[in-house]
Design a protein around this motif. Structure first.
Motif, PDB file in Angstrom:
ATOM      1  N   MET A  20       0.829  -1.208   0.000  1.00 45.27           N
ATOM      2  CA  MET A  20       0.000   0.000   0.000  1.00 45.27           C
ATOM      3  C   MET A  20       0.864   1.259   0.000  1.00 45.27           C
ATOM      4  O   MET A  20       0.566   2.237  -0.694  1.00 45.27           O
ATOM      5  CB  MET A  20      -0.910  -0.002   1.230  1.00 45.27           C
ATOM      6  N   LYS A  21       1.940   1.203   0.762  1.00 40.82           N
ATOM      7  CA  LYS A  21       2.847   2.355   0.844  1.00 40.82           C
ATOM      8  C   LYS A  21       3.507   2.617  -0.504  1.00 40.82           C
ATOM      9  O   LYS A  21       3.591   3.767  -0.960  1.00 40.82           O
ATOM     10  CB  LYS A  21       3.906   2.067   1.921  1.00 40.82           C
ATOM     11  N   ARG A  22       3.934   1.545  -1.165  1.00 41.66           N
ATOM     12  CA  ARG A  22       4.578   1.696  -2.472  1.00 41.66           C
ATOM     13  C   ARG A  22       3.582   2.159  -3.536  1.00 41.66           C
ATOM     14  O   ARG A  22       3.985   2.761  -4.544  1.00 41.66           O
ATOM     15  CB  ARG A  22       5.222   0.373  -2.898  1.00 41.66           C
ATOM     16  N   ALA A  23       2.311   1.867  -3.323  1.00 40.76           N
ATOM     17  CA  ALA A  23       1.273   2.308  -4.265  1.00 40.76           C
ATOM     18  C   ALA A  23       0.925   3.788  -4.086  1.00 40.76           C
ATOM     19  O   ALA A  23       0.117   4.329  -4.839  1.00 40.76           O
ATOM     20  CB  ALA A  23       0.018   1.462  -4.084  1.00 40.76           C
ATOM     21  N   GLY A  24       1.522   4.440  -3.071  1.00 37.41           N
ATOM     22  CA  GLY A  24       1.335   5.868  -2.882  1.00 37.41           C
ATOM     23  C   GLY A  24       0.290   6.259  -1.858  1.00 37.41           C
ATOM     24  O   GLY A  24      -0.015   7.449  -1.698  1.00 37.41           O
ATOM     25  N   LEU A  25      -0.275   5.295  -1.138  1.00 41.26           N
ATOM     26  CA  LEU A  25      -1.272   5.624  -0.123  1.00 41.26           C
ATOM     27  C   LEU A  25      -0.597   6.273   1.081  1.00 41.26           C
ATOM     28  O   LEU A  25       0.533   5.915   1.446  1.00 41.26           O
ATOM     29  CB  LEU A  25      -2.021   4.373   0.343  1.00 41.26           C
ATOM     30  N   SER A  26      -1.290   7.213   1.686  1.00 34.66           N
ATOM     31  CA  SER A  26      -0.765   7.869   2.883  1.00 34.66           C
ATOM     32  C   SER A  26      -0.930   6.952   4.091  1.00 34.66           C
ATOM     33  O   SER A  26      -1.667   5.955   4.044  1.00 34.66           O
ATOM     34  CB  SER A  26      -1.519   9.177   3.150  1.00 34.66           C
ATOM     35  N   LYS A  27      -0.265   7.288   5.168  1.00 33.88           N
ATOM     36  CA  LYS A  27      -0.360   6.505   6.406  1.00 33.88           C
ATOM     37  C   LYS A  27      -1.805   6.414   6.865  1.00 33.88           C
ATOM     38  O   LYS A  27      -2.279   5.348   7.280  1.00 33.88           O
ATOM     39  CB  LYS A  27       0.505   7.161   7.484  1.00 33.88           C
ATOM     40  N   GLU A  28      -2.537   7.525   6.764  1.00 32.19           N
ATOM     41  CA  GLU A  28      -3.934   7.557   7.194  1.00 32.19           C
ATOM     42  C   GLU A  28      -4.816   6.710   6.285  1.00 32.19           C
ATOM     43  O   GLU A  28      -5.712   5.991   6.759  1.00 32.19           O
ATOM     44  CB  GLU A  28      -4.442   9.008   7.212  1.00 32.19           C
ATOM     45  N   GLU A  29      -4.562   6.759   4.975  1.00 31.14           N
ATOM     46  CA  GLU A  29      -5.348   5.961   4.028  1.00 31.14           C
ATOM     47  C   GLU A  29      -5.106   4.467   4.230  1.00 31.14           C
ATOM     48  O   GLU A  29      -6.042   3.657   4.166  1.00 31.14           O
ATOM     49  CB  GLU A  29      -4.982   6.364   2.595  1.00 31.14           C
ATOM     50  N   ILE A  30      -3.847   4.102   4.501  1.00 29.17           N
ATOM     51  CA  ILE A  30      -3.524   2.684   4.749  1.00 29.17           C
ATOM     52  C   ILE A  30      -4.236   2.195   6.001  1.00 29.17           C
ATOM     53  O   ILE A  30      -4.857   1.122   6.010  1.00 29.17           O
ATOM     54  CB  ILE A  30      -1.998   2.496   4.888  1.00 29.17           C
ATOM     55  N   ALA A  31      -4.165   2.981   7.065  1.00 30.48           N
ATOM     56  CA  ALA A  31      -4.811   2.591   8.323  1.00 30.48           C
ATOM     57  C   ALA A  31      -6.312   2.430   8.144  1.00 30.48           C
ATOM     58  O   ALA A  31      -6.914   1.475   8.661  1.00 30.48           O
ATOM     59  CB  ALA A  31      -4.502   3.629   9.409  1.00 30.48           C
ATOM     60  N   GLU A  32      -6.915   3.330   7.398  1.00 27.30           N
ATOM     61  CA  GLU A  32      -8.363   3.277   7.209  1.00 27.30           C
ATOM     62  C   GLU A  32      -8.761   2.052   6.390  1.00 27.30           C
ATOM     63  O   GLU A  32      -9.751   1.369   6.700  1.00 27.30           O
ATOM     64  CB  GLU A  32      -8.854   4.561   6.527  1.00 27.30           C
ATOM     65  N   GLU A  33      -7.982   1.744   5.348  1.00 30.18           N
ATOM     66  CA  GLU A  33      -8.301   0.569   4.532  1.00 30.18           C
ATOM     67  C   GLU A  33      -8.134  -0.719   5.331  1.00 30.18           C
ATOM     68  O   GLU A  33      -8.972  -1.619   5.255  1.00 30.18           O
ATOM     69  CB  GLU A  33      -7.423   0.532   3.280  1.00 30.18           C
ATOM     70  N   LEU A  34      -7.074  -0.814   6.101  1.00 28.60           N
ATOM     71  CA  LEU A  34      -6.857  -2.007   6.914  1.00 28.60           C
ATOM     72  C   LEU A  34      -7.987  -2.204   7.917  1.00 28.60           C
ATOM     73  O   LEU A  34      -8.419  -3.327   8.185  1.00 28.60           O
ATOM     74  CB  LEU A  34      -5.516  -1.920   7.650  1.00 28.60           C
ATOM     75  N   HIS A  35      -8.485  -1.091   8.455  1.00 31.37           N
ATOM     76  CA  HIS A  35      -9.524  -1.193   9.484  1.00 31.37           C
ATOM     77  C   HIS A  35     -10.909  -1.451   8.881  1.00 31.37           C
ATOM     78  O   HIS A  35     -11.662  -2.301   9.383  1.00 31.37           O
ATOM     79  CB  HIS A  35      -9.554   0.087  10.317  1.00 31.37           C
ATOM     80  N   THR A  36     -11.238  -0.757   7.805  1.00 34.07           N
ATOM     81  CA  THR A  36     -12.599  -0.867   7.261  1.00 34.07           C
ATOM     82  C   THR A  36     -12.763  -2.027   6.284  1.00 34.07           C
ATOM     83  O   THR A  36     -13.805  -2.688   6.274  1.00 34.07           O
ATOM     84  CB  THR A  36     -13.004   0.445   6.551  1.00 34.07           C
ATOM     85  N   VAL A  37     -11.739  -2.293   5.485  1.00 33.45           N
ATOM     86  CA  VAL A  37     -11.843  -3.354   4.480  1.00 33.45           C
ATOM     87  C   VAL A  37     -11.441  -4.713   5.057  1.00 33.45           C
ATOM     88  O   VAL A  37     -12.093  -5.727   4.799  1.00 33.45           O
ATOM     89  CB  VAL A  37     -10.969  -3.041   3.242  1.00 33.45           C
ATOM     90  N   TYR A  38     -10.380  -4.711   5.867  1.00 42.82           N
ATOM     91  CA  TYR A  38      -9.853  -5.979   6.406  1.00 42.82           C
ATOM     92  C   TYR A  38     -10.226  -6.220   7.871  1.00 42.82           C
ATOM     93  O   TYR A  38      -9.918  -7.274   8.420  1.00 42.82           O
ATOM     94  CB  TYR A  38      -8.334  -6.017   6.253  1.00 42.82           C
TER      95      TYR A  38
END
Length: 410
Positions: A30-48
Motif C-alpha cells: 500500500m505504501k509503495r502504491a502511494g497511499l498515505s499513512k492515514e489511508e492505509i490505516a483506514e483501509e486495513l480497518h474498514t476493508v480488512y
C-alpha cells in the motif's frame, strides 16, 4: 461473515479477515502504491477489519524496517542466500522443519555436505560470473551447529572461496539454536569467520517444559552456553521464546522473561505456538495441554509490555495457520541489532536462493515482485541422489530472472 460470527461467539479477531502470514507486506504494498499513512490505516480497518492496535504495531514495524534497510524496495537487483542444515540432536514436538536426528556413524552427514559444497560452488560461480551482489547469508535448519567444528570450518571456508564478496555482506547469521550443540571449538569457528549473528534458543526457562517438548537440554545449559558465547566475543545473540507451550501459563511466561532479562540478548523472537499439521504435537494433541485463548492473549500483552520496558522494539512480524489466539510471531531487537535477513524474507522483496536439504528458493522478479518458488527435498537421502539436478535447475531460473538486469554482464 466475520461480524456475524464475532457477534455470535463474542470473540474479537484482532487481525480481522487477514489469513495470510505477512501483514507487513500488505502495508508495504500500500505504501509503495502511494497511499498515505492515514489511508492505509483506514483501509486495513474498514476493508480488512484489522484492529487499531494491530495497525499501530504494523506501522511501527514498517517504519523500523525502512530505517534499518533504507533501500528495501531496491533490493531486487541482488540476492540473499539461505543454507539449510537438516540435522538436530532431537526433533521438537512442535517442529515441522527438515530436522533429522544426527547420526555421524551412517555417513549421511558427510554425503549431505558433499552435495551442499557442490551447490554452493556452482551457485557462487554463477553469481560471480554475472556480477550479482549478495546481501545476506543465513545458515538455518535443523540446527547448523549440529555438525562438527571441523565440518563447520570447512563449510565456512568454502563459502568464502566460492561466494562473491563475502567480506562485503551486510549480515552473516548462523542459528546455533540448540544449546546442546554448542561447544567451545564451534564458537572458535564462528568467531574465526566473523559470524555477525547467532541464535541460542531457550524457548522456555522451565525444565519440565523443555523435557515435554523434546528439547534435551536444561535451562542451566542454555544459560551456560549463552554466557560462553558472550565470553568468547559473540556479541549479537538472538533468543527465541514461545508463548503457549504445553502446561505453561502467565506464571511460566513471567519466569521466562525474568530469566531472559538476566542474560540480555540483543534480539528476541516471540513465537505464539502454532499447531503445525505434520508436527508430533498436532498428531498427539491429547498429550499436550495448552492455555486457552484468554490466557494466551494475556501472555502476549505481558510480553510486548516487557519488550517496551526493556528497549526492545518490534521489527518483523508473521502469522501462521492454527496459531493460538489467532495472534502473531514478532521479532524484537535493541537498536541496530535487527536481523536483516528476517526482514528481507518476510517482506519478500529480494530473491533468496535456498541451498541444502529442505531449503526453499524464492525468485522475486525485479519491478513486478512476482514470485516463483523452488524447493529442495527435505529428506537427506533424496537430496543426496539429485543435488546436481536441483542446483542446475535453480541456476536456469536465475538466468531467466536476471537476464534483463542492468547488473548482469553481457
Amino acid at each position: 461473515m466475520l461480524k456475524l460470527i464475532s457477534a455470535h461467539t463474542n470473540i474479537t479477531q484482532p487481525w480481522g479477515v487477514l489469513t495470510g502470514i505477512r501483514p507487513t507486506k500488505l502495508m508495504h504494498q500500500m505504501k509503495r502504491a502511494g497511499l498515505s499513512k492515514e489511508e492505509i490505516a483506514e483501509e486495513l480497518h474498514t476493508v480488512y477489519a484489522v484492529s487499531r492496535e494491530k495497525i499501530a504495531l504494523l506501522e511501527r514495524i514498517v517504519e523500523r524496517q525502512l530505517s534499518v534497510i533504507p533501500d528495501l524496495y531496491q533490493l531486487d537487483q541482488g540476492v540473499s542466500i539461505y543454507i539449510g542444515i537438516p540435522f538436530c540432536p532431537t526433533k521438537c514436538a512442535y517442529c515441522t522443519f527438515p530436522a533429522y536426528a544426527i547420526n555421524e556413524k551412517d555417513g549421511s552427514v558427510e554425503r549431505f555436505l558433499d552435495g551442499l559444497h557442490y551447490e554452493m560452488e556452482e551457485t557462487g560461480k554463477w553469481l560471480k560470473d554475472h556480477n550479482i551482489p549478495v546481501t545476506t547469508v543465513y545458515y538455518g535448519g535443523g540446527t547448523p551447529t549440529s555438525i562438527t567444528a571441523d565440518q563447520m570450518d570447512a563449510l565456512y571456508a568454502h563459502m568464502i572461496d566460492v561466494f562473491p564478496n563475502v567480506n562485503s555482506l551486510r549480515e552473516l547469521t548462523v542459528e546455533a539454536g540448540r544449546p546442546d550443540t554448542i561447544t567451545l571449538d564451534k564458537l572458535k569457528v564462528l568467531k574465526k569467520y566473523k559470524i555477525d549473528r547467532i541464535s541460542i534458543n531457550p524457548q522456555s526457562f522451565t525444565d519440565e517444559t523443555l523435557q515435554a517438548i523434546g528439547r534435551h537440554h536444561s535451562v542451566e545449559e542454555t544459560v551456560e552456553k549463552f554466557k560462553l558465547a558472550k565470553a568468547y566475543g559473540l556479541g549479537n545473540i538472538n533468543m527465541d521464546l514461545i508463548i503457549g507451550l504445553p502446561n505453561e501459563g502467565v506464571a511460566e511466561m513471567e519466569n521466562t522473561l525474568k530469566e531472559t532479562k538476566k542474560l540480555g540478548p540483543e534480539s528476541l523472537t516471540v513465537h505464539t505456538l502454532s499447531f503445525k499439521r505434520a508436527s508430533d504435537m498436532t498428531k498427539n494433541k491429547e498429550k499436550y495441554k495448552v492455555a486457552g485463548r484468554e490466557e494466551i492473549g494475556q501472555m502476549m500483552k505481558m510480553t510486548s509490555g516487557w519488550m517496551e520496558e526493556h528497549n526492545y522494539a518490534p521489527y518483523y512480524l508473521y502469522r501462521q495457520k492454527n496459531i493460538l489466539g489467532n495472534l502473531e510471531n514478532v521479532g524484537y531487537a535493541l537498536p541496530a541489532r535487527e536481523s536483516l535477513y528476517n526482514i528481507i524474507i518476510m517482506e519478500e522483496c529480494q530473491t533468496i536462493i535456498g541451498l541444502g536439504c529442505g531449503a526453499s528458493s524464492k525468485f522475486v522478479e525485479s519491478g513486478t515482485g512476482v514470485i516463483t518458488r523452488h524447493a529442495n527435498p527435505k529428506n537427506p537421502r533424496a537430496y543426496n541422489e539429485r543435488y546436481k539436478e536441483y542446483t542446475h535447475d535453480k541456476i536456469k531460473r536465475l538466468e531467466a530472472l536476471f537476464q534483463a538486469s542492468p547488473l548482469v554482464k553481457q
